[in-house]
Design a protein around this motif. Structure first.
Motif, short mmCIF file in Angstrom:
data_model
loop_
_atom_site.label_atom_id
_atom_site.label_comp_id
_atom_site.label_asym_id
_atom_site.label_seq_id
_atom_site.Cartn_x
_atom_site.Cartn_y
_atom_site.Cartn_z
N CYS A 315 0.82 -1.22 0.00
CA CYS A 315 0.00 0.00 0.00
C CYS A 315 0.85 1.27 0.00
CB CYS A 315 -0.94 0.01 1.19
SG CYS A 315 -2.20 -1.28 1.08
N ARG A 338 -9.14 3.85 -1.25
CA ARG A 338 -9.30 2.84 -0.21
C ARG A 338 -8.10 1.90 -0.31
NH1 ARG A 338 -10.86 -3.05 -0.59
NH2 ARG A 338 -11.32 -3.59 1.54
N GLU A 344 -0.66 -0.85 5.09
CA GLU A 344 -1.76 0.12 4.91
C GLU A 344 -1.55 1.37 5.77
OE1 GLU A 344 -5.05 -2.59 5.99
OE2 GLU A 344 -5.38 -1.25 7.68
N GLU A 345 -1.01 1.20 7.00
CA GLU A 345 -0.80 2.36 7.86
C GLU A 345 0.15 3.35 7.19
OE1 GLU A 345 -2.45 2.91 10.48
OE2 GLU A 345 -3.41 0.92 10.53
N ARG A 348 -1.54 5.07 4.24
CA ARG A 348 -2.49 6.13 4.63
C ARG A 348 -1.75 7.38 5.10
NH1 ARG A 348 -6.03 2.19 7.63
NH2 ARG A 348 -7.15 1.15 5.93
N PRO A 359 -9.75 9.77 1.87
CA PRO A 359 -9.57 8.36 2.23
C PRO A 359 -10.90 7.68 2.53
CG PRO A 359 -9.02 9.77 4.10
CD PRO A 359 -9.49 10.68 3.00
#
Ligand code: GDP
Ligand code: MN
Length: 379
Positions: A315, A338, A344-345, A348, A359
């Motif tokens: 990600c 998404r 993922e952290e 983001r 987001p």
């Protein structure tokens, strides 16, 4: 990769399948000159990646060069099922006693290519397939490639009663099988294969589709590529699977299954996807930049939805790709992202620094937000 009729006929001819002579013209004047050189009556045929040209008015008989020029003028520039006619094939008119259908296509259910043959060939073959399927003879090909002459005769004699003509059909079928295997086709079709009043059999149409996965073995076919949009070319060069659609939500997804699910969800919440776009398992920022370029070039797109599931794809890499794409080429459209899965952290956190990105935590939320934004509302 789709081929034009004249390109398919060149391949047929190389394998010994009889085809009428033909010349390609890009202007009406040139078409008239070709017709004059061939002499006699000719057929003027639109060269587009579409079937049903005859029914659409893209195939016309002309008795002489002057008429060929006029018919070419009418056909050039014509739109056939969304394809503009840029070139026509000029070919001597053939006298036809009977029209046969002869094709080989990949049967995905049987996992083998299947020969389809019918005495009811011509422009209504699709209707025959629906209303009188018993008129179509089928014969599956052995994946090892063993095709015996008796198999070709077995097919040919079921669809052609005249033994002399049937023998020619059988010989042509053997060659068509060779074309199918040796050129890595997903379709090799002759409709119609005609029997002339003198009993000669020849292919007056050719529809060949090459399997894109086989093209690495056929550098010689690269020159036959035509009719690709800028977006399709960019997608191919960057290794993205891209299919343009009519809607307003541009979708960038990793993985074909997730891309399908994303399109379903966009529809479920009342909007239409603008495309199918799979950036694949790698998270190369270059691919994200290409995806953004492709999507923003479509004037119908009102908002962009990124739906990324991080597995092998990380990600944070995709997030970097989005940020670098926006730096290279700022986008004024709303973007909803998404991200879930591997890193993922981190992903983001990278996106939180970038401006203009909304987001979303779940697929449902992402789809609803992007649709609201496409309609001009707040998320
Ligand atoms: P398609 O409609 O795109 O499949 O184009 P085809 O090349 O198959 O042509 C459509 C139809 O036009 C054929 O089925 C024939 O009936 C007719 N046609 C094409 N070429 C000739 C020709 O040389 N002579 C005659 N008499 N008819 C032709
Ligand atoms: Mn045809």
């Amino acid at each position: 990769m789709n081929l034009h009729e004249f390109q398919g006929k060149e391949i047929f001819s190389r394998f010994g399948i009889p085809v009428p002579e033909g010349r390609v013209a890009r202007t009406a004047t040139e078409a008239g000159a070709h017709a004059a050189a061939l002499g006699g009556a000719v057929v003027v045929k639109a060269q587009v990646h579409s079937g049903g040209r005859g029914k659409a008015g893209g195939v016309k008989l002309a008795k002489d060069a002057a008429e060929a020029e006029a018919k070419a003028r009418a056909i050039l520039g014509m739109d056939i099922k969304g394809h503009r006619v840029d070139q026509v094939l000029i070919t001597p008119a053939t006298d036809i006693a009977r029209e046969i259908y002869l094709g080989i296509v990949l049967d995905r259910v049987a996992r083998k290519p299947v020969i389809m043959a019918s005495a009811a060939g011509g422009i209504d073959i699709e209707e025959v397939a629906v209303t009188a399927p018993e008129k179509i003879v089928k014969f599956h090909l052995d994946a090892k490639g063993t095709f015996r002459p008796w198999m070709a005769r077995w097919v040919a004699f079921q669809i052609e009663k005249d033994p002399k003509a049937a023998a020619q059909v059988a010989a042509i079928l053997e060659k068509l099988v060779k074309v199918y295997w040796e050129c890595d086709c997903s379709l090799a079709e002759i409709n119609p294969l005609v029997v002339t009043p003198e009993g000669k059999v020849l292919a007056i149409d050719a529809k060949v589709v090459l399997d894109d996965n086989g093209l690495v073995r056929h550098k010689e076919f690269e020159a036959l590529r035509d009719g690709e949009s800028d977006a399709e070319r960019l997608a191919r060069e960057k290794g993205l699977s891209f299919i343009p659609l009519e809607g307003s939500i541009g979708c960038v997804v990793n993985g074909a299954g997730l891309a399908m699910a994303t399109m379903d969800l966009v529809k479920h919440f009342g909007a239409e996807p603008a495309n199918f776009l799979d950036i694949g398992g790698s998270s190369n920022p270059d691919k994200v930049v290409a995806a953004m370029t492709i999507i923003t070039a479509d004037p119908n797109v009102k908002a962009i939805l990124f739906n990324i599931f991080g597995g092998i794809t990380r990600c944070d890499d995709v997030a970097k790709g989005i940020v670098s794409a926006l730096e290279t080429k700022p986008v004024s459209l709303p973007i909803v992202v998404r991200l879930t899965g591997t890193n993922e952290e981190e992903g983001r956190a990278i996106l939180a620094q970038a401006k203009g990105i909304t987001p979303a935590a779940t697929m449902d939320e992402a789809a609803q937000k992007v649709i609201a934004m496409a309609k001009g509302g707040a998320a």
